[in-house]
Design a protein around this motif. Structure first.
Motif, mmCIF file in Angstrom:
data_model
loop_
_atom_site.group_PDB
_atom_site.id
_atom_site.type_symbol
_atom_site.label_atom_id
_atom_site.label_comp_id
_atom_site.label_asym_id
_atom_site.label_seq_id
_atom_site.Cartn_x
_atom_site.Cartn_y
_atom_site.Cartn_z
ATOM 1 N N ALA A 108 -8.183 -9.244 29.542
ATOM 2 C CA ALA A 108 -9.323 -10.162 29.539
ATOM 3 C C ALA A 108 -10.539 -9.519 28.876
ATOM 4 C CB ALA A 108 -9.665 -10.582 30.966
ATOM 5 N N MET A 109 -10.781 -8.260 29.189
ATOM 6 C CA MET A 109 -11.952 -7.582 28.640
ATOM 7 C C MET A 109 -11.787 -7.294 27.150
ATOM 8 S SD MET A 109 -14.040 -7.496 31.174
ATOM 9 C CE MET A 109 -15.296 -6.272 30.800
ATOM 10 N N GLU A 110 -10.610 -6.843 26.749
ATOM 11 C CA GLU A 110 -10.390 -6.556 25.325
ATOM 12 C C GLU A 110 -10.435 -7.825 24.484
ATOM 13 O OE1 GLU A 110 -7.399 -4.082 23.846
ATOM 14 O OE2 GLU A 110 -8.161 -2.280 24.835
ATOM 15 N N ALA A 111 -9.996 -8.930 25.054
ATOM 16 C CA ALA A 111 -10.045 -10.201 24.320
ATOM 17 C C ALA A 111 -11.477 -10.571 23.955
ATOM 18 C CB ALA A 111 -9.411 -11.311 25.150
ATOM 19 N N ALA A 112 -12.440 -10.065 24.722
ATOM 20 C CA ALA A 112 -13.857 -10.362 24.478
ATOM 21 C C ALA A 112 -14.559 -9.260 23.695
ATOM 22 C CB ALA A 112 -14.568 -10.573 25.813
#
Length: 239
Positions: free
Chosen positions: A192-196
């Motif tokens: 989730a964090m890397e996607a952002a």
């Protein structure tokens, strides 16, 4: 010893600190370090740079798509330099007790040995504008997950834990089903964090940043042909 990411140049973009949007993201209440006695001097730990906040909202959207009803749970975000120093001193004292050294004055050698362990998790509270602690830039976040029932998800280790369990992939090769569940939760958070656009600290499953020195250093490891510099420095210099 200077960690390699702290050699990355900084050109601060000047974005302000803004409060974290509570409509979709959860906060640990009360703030953990405030409970321990850290003095934020009237500032909230739950603020981040404007661009980081926008990315955090995108991370929550991605998480909601993968796990409906789940939320990012912020443990800690912005830290004034004095809070960073407080937590280094607090952790040093806890480690001293844990190693059976009591509360006596440490020799310089003993203190240095303990500090080496402390600095595995805590960045040095340097006042040098060229080497700010990541959390003092407003671009770093410590966080975990909350499930659809409002329960904190078990990640197989505590935030700030001085232990090998803090390594992001500690459970990756375990044959134990429970351990694999811990790893799946960590992977879900990281995805989730890397996607952002965030990147995770290589030794802490809970720590993510975007735009600070650590983020730039990690980005450059992945993209050596298109290197970047940090765009967020120590916030105190902007006030």
């Amino acid at each position: 010893m200077l960690k390699p990411y702290r050699t990355v140049p900084i050109q601060d973009c000047g974005e302000p600190l803004l409060p974290i949007d509570l409509s979709t993201i959860a906060l640990t209440d009360p703030p953990p370090y405030l409970q321990l006695g850290a003095d934020y001097q009237g500032q909230s730990p739950y603020v981040l740079r404007q661009g980081v906040l926008q990315a955090l909202a995108r991370a929550q959207t991605h998480l909601s798509q993968q796990a409906p009803g789940w939320k990012l749970l912020i443990f800690d975000a912005y830290r004034p330099l004095a809070v960073q120093q407080f937590m280094v001193d607090y952790t040093l004292a806890q480690l001293q007790q844990a190693k059976g050294l009591g509360s006596r004055a440490l020799s310089p050698q003993e203190r240095q040995q303990l500090l080496q362990e402390v600095y595995q998790v805590w960045a040095m509270p340097s006042p040098d504008s060229a080497t700010p602690p990541p959390h003092s830039t407003g671009a770093a976040i410590d966080l975990t997950l909350m499930d659809a029932q409002g329960q904190i998800v078990d990640m197989g280790g505590d935030i700030d834990e001085l232990s090998p369990r803090s390594l992001p992939d500690y459970y990756a090769n375990s044959p134990d089903p429970q351990a694999l569940a811990y790893q799946q939760h960590r992977n879900l958070l990281n995805q989730a964090m890397e996607a952002a656009g965030f990147l995770r600290h290589p030794e802490e499953w809970w720590h993510f940043s975007l735009g600070d020195q650590l983020w730039a250093w990690l980005y450059n490891q992945r993209h050596p042909q298109s290197s970047v510099i940090a765009r967020y420095g120590r916030v105190a210099e902007l006030l």
